[in-house]
Structure formats: structure tokens, C-alpha cells
Design an enzyme around this catalytic site. Structure first.
Site, PDB file in Angstrom:
ATOM      1  N   GLU A 179      46.329  30.923  38.016  1.00  0.00           N
ATOM      2  CA  GLU A 179      47.678  30.775  38.825  1.00  0.00           C
ATOM      3  C   GLU A 179      47.903  31.304  39.947  1.00  0.00           C
ATOM      4  O   GLU A 179      48.567  30.962  41.006  1.00  0.00           O
ATOM      5  CB  GLU A 179      48.839  31.562  37.644  1.00  0.00           C
ATOM      6  N   ARG A 180      47.113  32.625  40.193  1.00  0.00           N
ATOM      7  CA  ARG A 180      47.307  33.189  41.436  1.00  0.00           C
ATOM      8  C   ARG A 180      46.481  32.432  42.636  1.00  0.00           C
ATOM      9  O   ARG A 180      46.944  32.449  43.845  1.00  0.00           O
ATOM     10  CB  ARG A 180      46.619  34.689  41.259  1.00  0.00           C
TER      11      ARG A 180
END
Lengths: 442, 254
Positions: A288-289
């Protein structure tokens, strides 16, 4: 130990169940060699993306220019975009399952293609829609793809990759944002079912989602080992999607507060092993990051480029605003920072493809992205002057949209704490005190 | 009846790029500038692929004349659905000498060699706007031509083509084999799906030189000067129509 061995094989990092998640032990020699080869290949060519990555990007940009960008202003005004329509178009073109398994309609390509995709997504003229798409491709689905049963992958992953179903990620709660381990939503076993009670907050795609990747407490015990990720169909009775959360930016993306009242779901909807939910979610956060930060690059580039264009035409005291050294020097400095972030993202991606644990680098990337997403729009807006503040233009939209990056998907402060843990500078006293306090209050 | 279609695609400076004239005023800056397939050629490829999907064509061959990077253009065509490619290599230094007549000779030779029954090219390239290749290729092959096509239909052994001309629309019938040039409204090109982009890597691109086809790049044209279009001047307001007519006459506009 069986869990640890399986995780090592699937995820590619050596996971010792004794150590905390952050203290990931070293990778095997062969994987390190592969990782170094990846980076060396990149260094030899000088360019991170191959011709095929660039083709992917140009095809996606074309789709965005034809199907998405013409409608962005209207969708931003309406505070809504048609997720099913847009995702179906992306899914039909093969963009929603780039690194996902081929057996479920994905393309099984390495993570470099996902990052190329993310960078091109940023050419959408707002922050909300790329964010919504990234939830679908790289925030709510990685754990399912890696650890889910064939039944779950067939039922949930396949239609999500095809763009027939919209997904949301249910982790954050009003009382637990950064403190993921402290969530209160429970999923208690009752025969073959789970009964879910609790609530989730700030859920992107919350109103339009057909299913949720939900993190809930499924047993008693240590808070890092009592949670599970569950595939939850959003039409299940007991799920209340009440008020729309109105935000200062990301307007076209729907954000929901969701309540669960005795929601019944089969226990076979648990992804992977019961009790491993926290671990899976920590792993899901890395993708996600990384993806979320890659999505920021194009908007930052465009913000600077648009500001250069504007200030070269806007005259103040008889000459273009751009002629002032403070202006063109600041923009040059910001461009430098964005390039540095880009290189860090490429490096982390190359290492991730090679099987390395990139948690520290990804945390640094997320931190830097959050900082730049405030600095760049803020500085650029200043140079736009009154026009920047009054007009609905790209820079003012970015100023609002990108402010979220420092907060969501792992706040800056959490990123700093992770980097400190790797550096060995995080005081141990503070963490164990917190744990004792929490155990006392439970 | 299943045809083999030969499609020409040219690598040109991307339409969105701001063009800058070179300091020597003999061309435009191309180094480090974004290039892509000529938009009219994208339409040509799309039409050929649609013919294959309708089972009118059996094979689509994409051809590009240019430096190594022309292969990127061919790969885009392959990703859109062309079956194989032919790259006629012309070193970057010699690209300036390449003229529509050379390309026409190359396409004519390839059409014969490949036993193509239909050659489709974009009506013109957005860099030189020559609008000559289709016509000269047809003449060299002694084939009928249907230029500025906005609609293409196959009837027995023939093509019914609607052309966009100055007066409106003209529909003609041409016997096959024929050369067609595509105009803007012929179709809306597809974006290559990711699975097709990946499949394109496995498709073959044959490489050859103009000399292999008996074509030499002798110059027939000489570029004398390339300049920016004149900058737009401020307008003036006039009180009545008579003054307007006088002013237009004085400045030689009418």
C-alpha cells in the site's frame, strides 16, 4: 514454525515467529543475489523502465485521457465517481491484476509493472480516483492473493481483478488509526460462522464496495496474534453504511463510516490462517505504501510544471513571476526532491522484486512522499498567488488532496517510529509501558 | 476470401509536445523529445485489426521505416493486434533524407513480397503533413487508391469506401488489391490492453534495410528553411464594414 516456513516461501522474507515483525531476519543468499542482480540490471541500462513498462504506461494514460480525465471536474463537484464503471474499463484492459496470479485473471507480472502502473495512475487530474483504484489493486487485495484459499480467490479475487466487484479495506476505526493492534471490531466464532460487531472509519470506496477486506479480532490473546483478515460481502445484513464523511480533499472518492451489528459471515471467509491477520495486514501495508507513494510522483511533477508555465506568463512589476530567483530556485529544489523520491521508490521496487524485505525503505518512502505532498503544493500555491486560492485549478486541488498522504496509509509519525526501530533508537521503555497500560485497561 | 493487410506506421514527435525549431533552422528538435505513433496510422492499424476480427483479413503486418526506436512503434501496433512487424532500418543520421517517395517504393516492394491485397496508411504524418505516400504507393503498384477514408466496407472482391473531401462525403468502389489512406473519423483506435502488450513481445519483427528492397535514399527534396509560424499580432477594432474592407485591401489580404 510451519507458519514461518510457509511465509518465508510465499512472501520471500524469513519470518521468525519469536521476533517482532520489524526484526525480520536476513534473506537467504540466493535471494540476495537475485536482488542485487535486479539492481545491477537497472544500473546497467540507466533506465528503470523497459519498453514494455513504458507501453503499459502509455496505454493506461490513453485510457485515462479518454475515459477518466474529461469527467474529473464534474465528479469532484459531485463528490462521487462511478467506481463500477471506471473499474470495469480498467479491468477489461487488464490493469487491475498486474501482479496478481494468472489463474484468477491477473497477469502475474513482477512488481516493477505495478509501480509503473501506479506512476501512470497519477496522471489522473485529482487525488481521489487514483487512491480509490489503488485500494482495489494494491491495498485490499495483496493478502487475499498471497494467502487466501482457492474458494476465496475464486469468489472475491477474480471479480475484483475483472473490475466486476469493488473492494474496500476495513482496518481503521475511530479509536484505532495508527494503533492497528488496538482495534475493537470483533468476529466471534459461532459454529461455522463468525459474528461481527464493531465499526470502521475513513473507509475509501466504502459506499460503493461489494466486499470488504476486514481486519477484526477473532480470538483472545496477544493483540498481534488474535486478529484475522476476513472477506466480507457488503450486502450482508447488519452492515450499516451511514453518513458520508465530507473531507477537505479527495472529493470524488467516497469515504464511509461503517457499523457492524451482529453481522454473520462463514468462518471460511477468513484469509489464510486465523490469528495471522495482523501480520498479513502489516505485509499488505508495505505494498500500500510503496504504491501509494509512486502514485504521488506524477501529480508532484505536474504541479511544478504547471507552476513554471503559469509563473512564466504571469507578470508582476513588469516581468514574469518566474524571473525571481526565489521562485525558479525553489521550483528547482522541489524538482530535485521529487527525483530523489522517485529514485528511492525504484530502488525499493528493484529490491522487493528480488525478494528483499524493504520495510525500512518503504517507510522512508512514505515519510518523504507525505512531506513532499505538503511542501510542493504549498510552495507552488504561493507562487500562483490569488489565482491559486480562488480558482478551482489543479494546484489548489492538489493542495487539498495530497495533504492526506502524511496522514493516511501510515501517518508520518508511525513511519518515523519504524525507521527508529530499524535504527535501534526507539526507546524500549515507552513501548512496553504502552503494552502494560493497554493490557491493564482491557 | 481472406486478405493479408500491410499497414504503414510512422514514428513521429508526439502531438502534445511543444515543437521547437533547431538553431540551424533546417528542422525541429527531436533529441530527448517524446515520440509516438502517428495518430492517423493508429487509425490505420485499428481498421486493419477490425478487418481481422470480422474475418475479412487473415493477417495484419505492420511496417515502419526508421531508426531503432521505430521498433517501439511496431510493438505498439503489435499490442493493438497486428500479427507481425517489419522494421526497415534507416540510421538516425539518414532519417532527414527519408522522403514519401522512398517510403512508397518500400511499401510497394513489401506489398508485392508479402502478397498483400490491401495497404492501409494514415492519410498524412503529423510532422511533414505530406499526404503523398498512399497515392504514390498506389501508383507504383498500379493499384486503385481510396484516400481520406472515413468508412470502409468490403463487398465481393471490392471495397466500398466513403471519403472525406472538401465538398463533403464521396463514396467510391475500388477493386482489390488497393491502397487506402485513413482519415480521422474512420474509427476510434483501441488502447492496447495489458495482456496484449505482454503478448506483443513474442510476436516477430523482421529487420531489413532499404537496399534489401532495391531502394536507395537519393534525395529529391531539399529543405531550405524551417521557421516558427508568425506570432499572432494584436487585432484592431474598426467602426464600420467599409473601413474593414479598406483595411483588408490595404494590407493585401483581399
Amino acid at each position: 514454525m510451519a507458519v514461518a516456513t510457509r511465509l518465508t516461501r510465499i512472501v520471500g522474507v524469513s519470518y521468525s515467529s519469536k521476533a517482532s515483525l520489524w526484526q525480520v531476519t536476513g534473506v537467504t543468499t540466493s535471494r540476495r543475489t537475485l536482488a542485487t542482480t535486479c539492481v545491477r540490471k537497472w544500473q546497467a541500462s540507466g533506465e528503470f523502465y523497459s519498453e514494455q513498462h513504458l507501453q503499459l504506461q502509455s496505454s493506461l494514460k490513453k485510457l485515462i485521457d479518454v475515459e477518466i480525465n474529461p469527467h474529473v471536474d464534474q465528479w469532484e463537484k459531485e463528490h462521487h465517481f462511478p467506481a463500477h464503471e471506471v473499474f470495469k474499463k480498467l479491468g477489461s484492459a487488464g490493469f487491475l491484476g498486474i501482479s496478481k496470479p494468472e489463474e484468477y485473471g491477473g497477469l502475474g507480472l513482477d512488481y516493477g509493472y505495478t509501480v509503473a502502473f501506479a506512476e501512470a495512475l497519477g496522471t489522473i487530474h485529482c487525488g481521489g480516483i487514483p487512491m480509490a483504484i489503488s485500494v482495489q489493486t494494491d491495498m485490499a487485495t495483496p493478502a487475499l492473493a498471497k494467502f487466501g484459499s482457492d474458494y476465496l480467490k475464486e469468489t472475491f479475487l477474480r471479480p475484483t481483478i475483472a473490475g466486476d466487484m469493488v473492494v474496500c479495506l476495513g482496518v481503521s476505526e475511530p479509536g484505532a488509526g495508527s494503533d492497528v493492534a488496538g482495534i475493537g471490531t470483533s468476529a466471534r466464532r459461532q459454529g461455522d460462522d463468525l459474528i461481527i460487531n464493531g465499526q470502521k472509519m475513513w473507509i475509501t470506496n466504502g459506499f460503493q464496495a461489494d466486499w470488504m477486506c476486514l481486519l477484526a479480532n477473532t480470538s483472545e490473546g496477544p493483540q498481534h496474534r488474535n486478529k484475522s483478515l476476513i472477506c466480507l460481502p457488503m450486502n450482508t445484513p447488519g452492515i450499516h453504511r451511514t453518513s458520508r464523511i465530507e473531507k477537505i480533499g479527495m472529493h470524488s472518492s467516497d469515504t464511509a463510516q461503517i457499523f457492524f451489528e451482529d453481522v454473520r459471515v462463514p468462518a471460511k471467509n477468513i484469509i489464510g490462517e486465523e490469528g495471522m491477520g495482523f501480520t498479513y495486514q502489516m505485509l499488505q501495508f508495505q505494498e500500500e505504501r510503496l504504491v501509494g507513494s509512486a502514485v504521488c510522483l506524477s501529480p508532484l511533477d505536474k504541479c511544478i510544471a504547471d507552476t513554471i508555465n503559469y509563473t512564466s506568463e504571469r507578470k508582476v512589476f513588469g516581468q514574469p513571476v518566474l524571473n525571481n530567483q526565489a521562485v525558479h530556485y525553489t521550483l528547482a529544489e522541489l524538482e530535485t526532491e521529487v527525483e530523489a523520491l522517485r529514485s528511492l521508490i525504484y530502488r525499493a521496487t528493484a529490491l522487493y522484486i528480488g525478494g528483499e524485505d524493504v520495510t525500512k525503505l518503504v517507510s522512508m518512502i512514505k515519510l518523504k512522499a507525505g512531506r513532499l505532498c505538503r511542501q510542493v503544493p504549498d510552495s507552488c500555491l504561493q507562487f500562483w498567488g490569488g489565482m491559486g486560492f480562488t480558482q478551482e485549478n489543479y494546484v489548489s486541488r492538489l493542495y487539498r488532496d495530497m495533504r492526506l498522504v502524511s496522514i493516511g496509509a501510515g501517518a508520518d509519525e508511525v513511519m518515523l517510529a519504524i525507521i527508529c526501530k530499524y535504527a535501534g533508537t526507539l526507546p524500549k521503555v515507552a513501548t512496553s509501558l504502552k503494552k502494560k497500560e493497554r493490557q491493564a485497561s482491557n | 476470401m481472406s486478405l493479408r493487410v500491410l499497414v504503414g506506421c510512422k514514428r513521429v514527435i508526439d502531438y502534445a509536445v511543444k515543437i521547437r525549431v533547431r538553431p540551424d533552422k533546417l528542422g525541429v528538435v527531436t533529441d530527448g523529445v517524446k515520440h509516438s505513433m502517428n495518430p492517423f496510422d493508429e487509425i490505420a492499424i485499428e481498421e486493419a485489426v477490425r478487418l481481422k476480427e470480422k474475418k475479412i483479413a487473415k493477417e495484419v503486418v505492420a511496417v515502419s521505416c526508421g531508426p531503432t526506436q521505430a521498433q517501439e512503434t511496431i510493438r505498439t501496433a503489435l499490442a493493438m493486434g497486428a500479427d507481425r512487424g517489419i522494421h526497415v532500418e534507416i540510421p538516425a543520421k539518414e532519417m532527414e533524407k527519408l522522403e514519401p517517395l522512398h517510403v512508397s517504393k518500400i511499401l510497394a516492394k513489401l506489398a508485392e513480397q508479402e502478397q498483400a491485397e490491401l495497404v492501409i496508411v494514415g492519410k498524412q504524418a503529423i510532422d511533414d503533413d505530406s499526404n503523398a505516400t498512399a497515392q504514390m504507393t498506389a501508383a507504383l503498384l498500379d493499384w486503385p487508391q481510396a484516400t481520406f477514408a472515413s468508412k470502409l466496407e468490403k463487398t465481393d472482391g471490392e471495397l466500398e469506401v466513403t471519403r472525406e473531401v472538401d465538398g463533403g462525403l464521396e463514396t467510391i468502389k475500388v477493386k482489390l488489391p488497393a491502397v487506402v489512406s485513413s482519415d480521422l473519423r474512420l474509427n476510434e483506435p483501441r488502447y492496447a490492453t495489458l495482456p496484449n502488450i505482454m503478448k506483443a513481445k513474442k510476436k516477430k519483427i523482421a529487420k531489413m534495410k532499404p537496399s534489401d528492397l532495391g531502394v536507395n535514399l537519393a534525395s529529391h527534396l531539399e529543405v531550405i528553411e524551417v521557421v516558427d509560424p508568425p506570432t499572432r499580432e494584436a487585432g484592431i477594432k474598426v467602426e464600420d464594414v467599409d473601413t474593414l474592407v479598406t483595411k483588408l485591401k490595404d494590407s493585401g489580404r483581399i
